[in-house]
Design a protein around this motif. Structure first.
Motif, mmCIF file in Angstrom:
data_model
loop_
_atom_site.group_PDB
_atom_site.id
_atom_site.type_symbol
_atom_site.label_atom_id
_atom_site.label_comp_id
_atom_site.label_asym_id
_atom_site.label_seq_id
_atom_site.Cartn_x
_atom_site.Cartn_y
_atom_site.Cartn_z
ATOM 1 N N PRO A 1 103.421 117.894 -22.308
ATOM 2 C CA PRO A 1 102.249 118.713 -21.968
ATOM 3 C C PRO A 1 101.946 118.701 -20.476
ATOM 4 C CG PRO A 1 101.544 116.606 -22.831
ATOM 5 C CD PRO A 1 103.041 116.639 -22.964
ATOM 6 N N GLN A 2 101.284 119.745 -20.050
ATOM 7 C CA GLN A 2 100.847 119.817 -18.653
ATOM 8 C C GLN A 2 99.513 119.087 -18.538
ATOM 9 O OE1 GLN A 2 101.336 123.506 -16.808
ATOM 10 N NE2 GLN A 2 100.164 122.963 -15.006
ATOM 11 N N VAL A 3 99.429 118.176 -17.585
ATOM 12 C CA VAL A 3 98.173 117.451 -17.377
ATOM 13 C C VAL A 3 97.250 118.317 -16.525
ATOM 14 C CG1 VAL A 3 99.212 115.163 -17.632
ATOM 15 C CG2 VAL A 3 99.015 116.188 -15.368
ATOM 16 N N PRO A 4 95.944 118.077 -16.613
ATOM 17 C CA PRO A 4 95.001 118.872 -15.826
ATOM 18 C C PRO A 4 95.187 118.650 -14.324
ATOM 19 C CG PRO A 4 93.867 117.599 -17.528
ATOM 20 C CD PRO A 4 95.287 117.126 -17.496
ATOM 21 N N ALA A 5 94.598 119.534 -13.545
ATOM 22 C CA ALA A 5 94.601 119.383 -12.088
ATOM 23 C C ALA A 5 93.937 118.055 -11.730
ATOM 24 C CB ALA A 5 93.844 120.537 -11.448
ATOM 25 N N GLY A 6 94.344 117.484 -10.609
ATOM 26 C CA GLY A 6 93.740 116.235 -10.153
ATOM 27 C C GLY A 6 94.592 115.015 -10.461
ATOM 28 N N TRP A 7 95.740 115.229 -11.092
ATOM 29 C CA TRP A 7 96.657 114.130 -11.381
ATOM 30 C C TRP A 7 97.947 114.363 -10.608
ATOM 31 C CZ3 TRP A 7 95.085 109.969 -14.006
ATOM 32 C CH2 TRP A 7 93.953 110.105 -14.823
ATOM 33 N N ARG A 8 98.495 113.289 -10.064
ATOM 34 C CA ARG A 8 99.767 113.363 -9.340
ATOM 35 C C ARG A 8 100.813 112.594 -10.136
ATOM 36 N NH1 ARG A 8 102.007 109.706 -6.204
ATOM 37 N NH2 ARG A 8 100.094 108.511 -5.956
ATOM 38 N N LEU A 9 101.958 113.214 -10.363
ATOM 39 C CA LEU A 9 103.045 112.541 -11.076
ATOM 40 C C LEU A 9 103.533 111.359 -10.251
ATOM 41 C CD1 LEU A 9 105.055 112.502 -13.467
ATOM 42 C CD2 LEU A 9 106.553 113.943 -12.066
ATOM 43 N N HIS A 10 103.559 110.183 -10.891
ATOM 44 C CA HIS A 10 104.061 108.977 -10.225
ATOM 45 C C HIS A 10 105.525 108.766 -10.600
ATOM 46 C CE1 HIS A 10 104.076 105.018 -8.451
ATOM 47 N NE2 HIS A 10 104.452 104.484 -9.594
ATOM 48 N N ARG A 11 105.817 108.768 -11.882
ATOM 49 C CA ARG A 11 107.184 108.599 -12.379
ATOM 50 C C ARG A 11 107.300 109.283 -13.725
ATOM 51 N NH1 ARG A 11 109.678 103.562 -10.501
ATOM 52 N NH2 ARG A 11 109.467 103.643 -8.255
ATOM 53 N N GLU A 12 108.530 109.655 -14.103
ATOM 54 C CA GLU A 12 108.761 110.214 -15.425
ATOM 55 C C GLU A 12 110.149 109.831 -15.906
ATOM 56 O OE1 GLU A 12 109.684 114.612 -13.595
ATOM 57 O OE2 GLU A 12 108.640 114.509 -15.513
ATOM 58 N N GLY B 1 109.772 112.411 -24.127
ATOM 59 C CA GLY B 1 109.539 112.508 -22.697
ATOM 60 C C GLY B 1 108.302 111.687 -22.375
ATOM 61 N N TYR B 2 108.303 111.006 -21.246
ATOM 62 C CA TYR B 2 107.146 110.198 -20.885
ATOM 63 C C TYR B 2 106.933 110.280 -19.382
ATOM 64 C CZ TYR B 2 110.936 106.787 -20.166
ATOM 65 O OH TYR B 2 112.095 106.166 -19.791
ATOM 66 N N ALA B 3 105.660 110.181 -18.997
ATOM 67 C CA ALA B 3 105.325 110.313 -17.585
ATOM 68 C C ALA B 3 104.101 109.474 -17.270
ATOM 69 C CB ALA B 3 105.068 111.774 -17.240
ATOM 70 N N LEU B 4 104.052 108.989 -16.042
ATOM 71 C CA LEU B 4 102.928 108.214 -15.545
ATOM 72 C C LEU B 4 102.327 108.984 -14.374
ATOM 73 C CD1 LEU B 4 101.340 105.531 -15.769
ATOM 74 C CD2 LEU B 4 102.954 104.569 -14.109
ATOM 75 N N TYR B 5 101.008 109.227 -14.459
ATOM 76 C CA TYR B 5 100.282 109.987 -13.448
ATOM 77 C C TYR B 5 99.229 109.100 -12.792
ATOM 78 C CZ TYR B 5 102.283 113.946 -15.960
ATOM 79 O OH TYR B 5 103.156 114.824 -16.561
ATOM 80 N N VAL B 6 98.875 109.449 -11.556
ATOM 81 C CA VAL B 6 97.849 108.727 -10.805
ATOM 82 C C VAL B 6 96.735 109.713 -10.474
ATOM 83 C CG1 VAL B 6 97.358 107.418 -8.709
ATOM 84 C CG2 VAL B 6 99.594 107.217 -9.809
ATOM 85 N N ARG B 7 95.513 109.274 -10.710
ATOM 86 C CA ARG B 7 94.347 110.085 -10.368
ATOM 87 C C ARG B 7 93.836 109.602 -9.015
ATOM 88 N NH1 ARG B 7 88.446 110.011 -13.247
ATOM 89 N NH2 ARG B 7 87.926 112.185 -12.873
ATOM 90 N N ALA B 8 93.749 110.491 -8.061
ATOM 91 C CA ALA B 8 93.295 110.109 -6.719
ATOM 92 C C ALA B 8 91.775 110.050 -6.678
ATOM 93 C CB ALA B 8 93.813 111.110 -5.695
ATOM 94 N N ALA B 9 91.236 109.055 -5.999
ATOM 95 C CA ALA B 9 89.788 108.923 -5.853
ATOM 96 C C ALA B 9 89.209 110.160 -5.164
ATOM 97 C CB ALA B 9 89.449 107.665 -5.072
ATOM 98 N N ALA B 10 89.965 110.745 -4.263
ATOM 99 C CA ALA B 10 89.498 111.946 -3.559
ATOM 100 C C ALA B 10 89.276 113.084 -4.552
ATOM 101 C CB ALA B 10 90.514 112.360 -2.503
ATOM 102 N N THR B 11 90.095 113.152 -5.588
ATOM 103 C CA THR B 11 89.938 114.197 -6.592
ATOM 104 C C THR B 11 88.600 114.052 -7.294
ATOM 105 O OG1 THR B 11 92.309 114.274 -6.922
ATOM 106 C CG2 THR B 11 90.950 115.204 -8.663
ATOM 107 N N LEU B 12 88.227 112.817 -7.657
ATOM 108 C CA LEU B 12 86.944 112.584 -8.304
ATOM 109 C C LEU B 12 85.807 112.983 -7.365
ATOM 110 C CD1 LEU B 12 85.306 111.528 -10.682
ATOM 111 C CD2 LEU B 12 85.356 109.298 -9.598
ATOM 112 N N HIS B 13 85.923 112.617 -6.088
ATOM 113 C CA HIS B 13 84.892 112.966 -5.113
ATOM 114 C C HIS B 13 84.738 114.486 -5.049
ATOM 115 C CE1 HIS B 13 82.383 112.634 -1.555
ATOM 116 N NE2 HIS B 13 83.169 113.524 -0.975
ATOM 117 N N ASP B 14 85.853 115.221 -5.002
ATOM 118 C CA ASP B 14 85.810 116.681 -4.967
ATOM 119 C C ASP B 14 85.155 117.235 -6.225
ATOM 120 O OD1 ASP B 14 87.089 116.528 -2.553
ATOM 121 O OD2 ASP B 14 89.060 117.084 -3.356
#
Length: 192
Positions: free
Chosen positions: A153-164, A171-184
């Motif tokens: 599945p496609q993850v929502p905006a605000g997540w950056r793919l770290h590894r897959e 299929g498996y993937a690890l995403y990182v949510r940036a603190a700046a995204t939450l602030h925005d």
């Protein structure tokens, strides 16, 4: 099925034969937890669709501070509580016998640092989980998603793919949510 690393290494986990229950393989878990090592110490973990509990229990075994396991099947949830008791981990691991989507809507926000999302594939629940998840996330949360190899599945905006990665079936993937995204997100003007 067993915990493969940390203080509870080689602890066996019961895995009943239930439709839709597909525990994450040892190989995939080893890869995932290698990726998570920088974030794992002291983390608060949310394991939705916990099933065997392998992901959440592995995280605490390897240094996470706590884990909330959510499992809707009453027998599986009871089995998870038994494992938690046997490990002496009641202070660190909580088990909710609840539907994950309902839990996400009604439970008190927990500010999870790491979230595991591995629902029964046939149910296609990823979009509903992504919609309800934000109030339970820390600003810099990490998100693990497991899905059929041909339908990640496609993850929502605000997540950056770290590894897959992937296997023939998963299929498996690890995403990182940036603190700046939450602030925005917090400073965004509501649309009319």
């Amino acid at each position: 099925m067993r915990i493969i690393g940390g203080r509870w290494r080689n602890t066996r986990l019961q895995v009943p034969s239930l439709e839709g229950l597909r525990p994450t393989s040892d190989r995939v878990r080893e890869t995932l937890f290698n990726w998570l090592m920088p974030r794992l110490p002291g983390a608060r973990v949310l394991d939705l669709f916990a099933g065997s509990g392998a992901l959440g229990l592995e995280a605490v075994s390897r240094g996470a501070a706590s884990a909330q396991l959510v499992e809707r099947d009453p027998a599986l949830a009871a089995g998870l509580r038994g494992v938690v008791e046997r490990l002496g981990a009641a202070g660190q691991v909580q088990v909710a016998a609840a539907d994950a989507l309902h839990w996400l809507q009604t439970a008190a926000p927990m500010q999870a640092d790491i979230v595991f999302i591995d629902p029964p594939f046939a149910a296609g629940l990823w979009p509903q989980v992504f919609e309800r998840l934000p109030r339970h996330l820390a600003a810099d949360a990490w998100l693990y998603v497991e899905a059929p190899a041909d339908a990640v599945p496609q993850v929502p905006a605000g997540w950056r793919l770290h590894r897959e990665g992937g296997t023939r079936d998963v299929g498996y993937a690890l995403y990182v949510r940036a603190a700046a995204t939450l602030h925005d997100d917090l400073n965004a003007t509501p649309s009319a």
